[in-house]
Write an enzyme that holds these catalytic residues in place. Structure first.
Site, PDB file in Angstrom:
ATOM      1  N   PRO A 100      74.083   5.142 -71.549  1.00  0.00           N
ATOM      2  CA  PRO A 100      74.535   4.311 -72.668  1.00  0.00           C
ATOM      3  C   PRO A 100      74.937   5.181 -73.874  1.00  0.00           C
ATOM      4  O   PRO A 100      74.255   6.151 -74.190  1.00  0.00           O
ATOM      5  CB  PRO A 100      73.314   3.448 -73.000  1.00  0.00           C
ATOM      6  CG  PRO A 100      72.403   3.549 -71.829  1.00  0.00           C
ATOM      7  CD  PRO A 100      72.711   4.829 -71.126  1.00  0.00           C
ATOM      8  N   GLY A 104      70.829   7.617 -78.238  1.00  0.00           N
ATOM      9  CA  GLY A 104      69.869   8.715 -78.299  1.00  0.00           C
ATOM     10  C   GLY A 104      69.556   9.286 -76.926  1.00  0.00           C
ATOM     11  O   GLY A 104      68.568   9.991 -76.748  1.00  0.00           O
ATOM     12  N   GLY A 106      71.747  11.183 -75.173  1.00  0.00           N
ATOM     13  CA  GLY A 106      72.514  12.418 -74.938  1.00  0.00           C
ATOM     14  C   GLY A 106      73.804  12.212 -74.177  1.00  0.00           C
ATOM     15  O   GLY A 106      74.268  13.139 -73.503  1.00  0.00           O
ATOM     16  N   SER A 107      74.406  11.027 -74.311  1.00  0.00           N
ATOM     17  CA  SER A 107      75.618  10.758 -73.526  1.00  0.00           C
ATOM     18  C   SER A 107      76.738  11.761 -73.824  1.00  0.00           C
ATOM     19  O   SER A 107      77.380  12.275 -72.909  1.00  0.00           O
ATOM     20  CB  SER A 107      76.046   9.300 -73.736  1.00  0.00           C
ATOM     21  OG  SER A 107      77.296   9.209 -74.288  1.00  0.00           O
ATOM     22  N   ALA A 110      75.921  15.161 -72.274  1.00  0.00           N
ATOM     23  CA  ALA A 110      75.965  15.133 -70.808  1.00  0.00           C
ATOM     24  C   ALA A 110      77.409  15.083 -70.309  1.00  0.00           C
ATOM     25  O   ALA A 110      77.763  15.761 -69.335  1.00  0.00           O
ATOM     26  CB  ALA A 110      75.177  13.937 -70.283  1.00  0.00           C
ATOM     27  N   ASP A 151      69.764  18.836 -77.814  1.00  0.00           N
ATOM     28  CA  ASP A 151      70.422  18.037 -76.766  1.00  0.00           C
ATOM     29  C   ASP A 151      71.130  18.930 -75.751  1.00  0.00           C
ATOM     30  O   ASP A 151      70.956  18.772 -74.538  1.00  0.00           O
ATOM     31  CB  ASP A 151      71.449  17.072 -77.386  1.00  0.00           C
ATOM     32  CG  ASP A 151      70.795  15.870 -78.034  1.00  0.00           C
ATOM     33  OD1 ASP A 151      69.587  15.926 -78.296  1.00  0.00           O
ATOM     34  OD2 ASP A 151      71.506  14.869 -78.284  1.00  0.00           O
TER      35      ASP A 151
HETATM   36  O1  PMV Z   1      71.294  12.522 -80.293  1.00  0.00           O
HETATM   37  P1  PMV Z   1      70.097  11.803 -80.792  1.00  0.00           P
HETATM   38  O2  PMV Z   1      70.358  10.487 -81.391  1.00  0.00           O
HETATM   39  O3  PMV Z   1      69.002  11.816 -79.779  1.00  0.00           O
HETATM   40  O4  PMV Z   1      69.492  12.631 -82.071  1.00  0.00           O
HETATM   41  C1  PMV Z   1      69.326  13.981 -82.057  1.00  0.00           C
HETATM   42  C2  PMV Z   1      68.034  14.352 -82.677  1.00  0.00           C
HETATM   43  C3  PMV Z   1      68.072  14.746 -84.148  1.00  0.00           C
HETATM   44  O5  PMV Z   1      66.905  15.542 -84.329  1.00  0.00           O
HETATM   45  C4  PMV Z   1      67.987  13.521 -85.030  1.00  0.00           C
HETATM   46  C5  PMV Z   1      69.289  15.557 -84.539  1.00  0.00           C
HETATM   47  C6  PMV Z   1      69.363  16.929 -83.895  1.00  0.00           C
HETATM   48  O6  PMV Z   1      70.458  17.499 -83.880  1.00  0.00           O
HETATM   49  O7  PMV Z   1      68.346  17.454 -83.447  1.00  0.00           O
END
Ligand code: PMV
Length: 314
Positions: A100, A104, A106-107, A110, A151
């Site tokens: 999705p 959050g 990691g689409s 990925a 990520d």
């Molecule tokens: O991509 P998301 O929505 O899982 O957010 C990343 C996590 C944050 O710590 C908020 C930002 C980052 O770059 O680490």
């Protein structure tokens, strides 16, 4: 010589501890979510046509030469070709993702990782996980502005990580002493990562002391969680997740919907739950006993979750 057909995939991810504080140098823990993946397929195309990018899910189809400026898919392809120092191949790259978007999970990272790997293989080159991670990091800047790097690391290495900015590549890999079960519960609301990261920054600039106390405590929680994960102390993780959620709430990145899902998860028997990722929308993660996971997932769907993904870490 390029290969006739190449396919490559990359998993989604969930952050277990330390989001936001990780941008300010604190450690954070993320795990790959192998139940949802992005896949890129490259096939040869007519000579002289260059590279065509097709992302049917996003309604996108363009050649690299006519790509929209700043497009992340085009950037992933351009960066790969220029890093490998190879000419643009005559090919079509098709991207499908079951991850999705803006949740959050990691689409974006990925999709980029699957494209980078598939393109490299198509031109008969191979990239190390660290090289894939670095290239994805460059693409992530379009989505996130100032990504921490968590990520791209967890998705390129496909292993749990205890990530800290500036640490040596590969040093982040986290061994899991005892497997544990998570429910990843999607609120169905978008999580605007770039906006939330910049709001946290504004708050930090306005009152650095207040934000830094929270970042440091979140960092301590993540460090403690790393030790417990390595030692297989699964029971110790739930209370740390609860504490991390409370700290993120103080940081101003939770929302009534996420708080309700966290409460519903605890009510369904989770030993800990917290928002995961940038916040406001997106997902929460809940630590559950494997035997109770399916019943808890059902209760969370009844409580309004758009989707519940069950995954095992380790
Ligand atoms: O991509 P998301 O929505 O899982 O957010 C990343 C996590 C944050 O710590 C908020 C930002 C980052 O770059 O680490």
């Amino acid at each position: 010589m390029s290969s006739p057909l190449v396919e490559s995939s990359a998993p989604g991810k969930a952050i277990l501890f330390g989001e936001h504080a990780v941008v300010y140098g604190q450690p954070a823990i993320a795990v790959p979510v192998l139940e949802v993946t992005a896949k890129a397929t490259v096939v040869p195309a007519r000579t002289g046509g260059g590279l065509t990018v097709v992302a049917a899910d996003l309604g996108q189809c363009f050649t690299l030469a006519t790509a929209p400026v700043g497009d992340p898919l085009a950037k992933a392809a351009q960066l790969t070709l220029s890093y490998l120092n190879v000419p643009e191949p005559d090919a079509t790259i098709k991207i499908r993702s079951l991850i999705p978007i803006a949740s959050g999970l990691g689409s974006g990272a990925a999709v980029a990782a699957s494209m980078i790997r598939a393109l490299a293989t198509f031109v008969d080159r191979s990239l190390s996980r660290d090289e894939v991670s670095q290239l994805v990091f460059e693409v992530e800047k379009i989505h996130h502005g100032t990504p921490s790097g968590i990520d791209n690391t967890v998705i390129a290495f496909e292993q749990p990580v205890c990530f800290q900015r500036g640490a040596a590549p590969g040093s982040e890999l986290l061994s899991v002493g005892l497997p544990f079960t998570l429910l990843i519960v999607n609120s169905g609301l978008p999580s605007p990562t770039k906006r939330l990261v910049s709001r946290v920054r504004q708050d930090w600039e306005r009152d650095p002391e207040k934000s830094e106390v929270l970042f440091e405590r979140i960092g301590d929680v993540a460090r403690e969680a790393c030790r417990h994960i390595e030692m297989g102390n699964v029971d110790a993780l739930g209370p740390l997740m609860d504490e991390n959620h409370a700290l993120l709430t103080k940081l101003g990145v939770s929302s009534p919907t996420l708080n309700q899902l966290v409460e519903a998860a605890r009510g369904a028997g989770a030993s800990g739950a917290k928002l995961s990722g940038a916040g406001q929308g997106g997902c929460i993660v809940a630590l559950v006993h494997p035997e109770e996971a399916d019943a808890a997932a059902e209760m969370l769907r009844e409580a309004g979750a758009a989707r519940v993904i069950r995954t095992t870490v380790g």
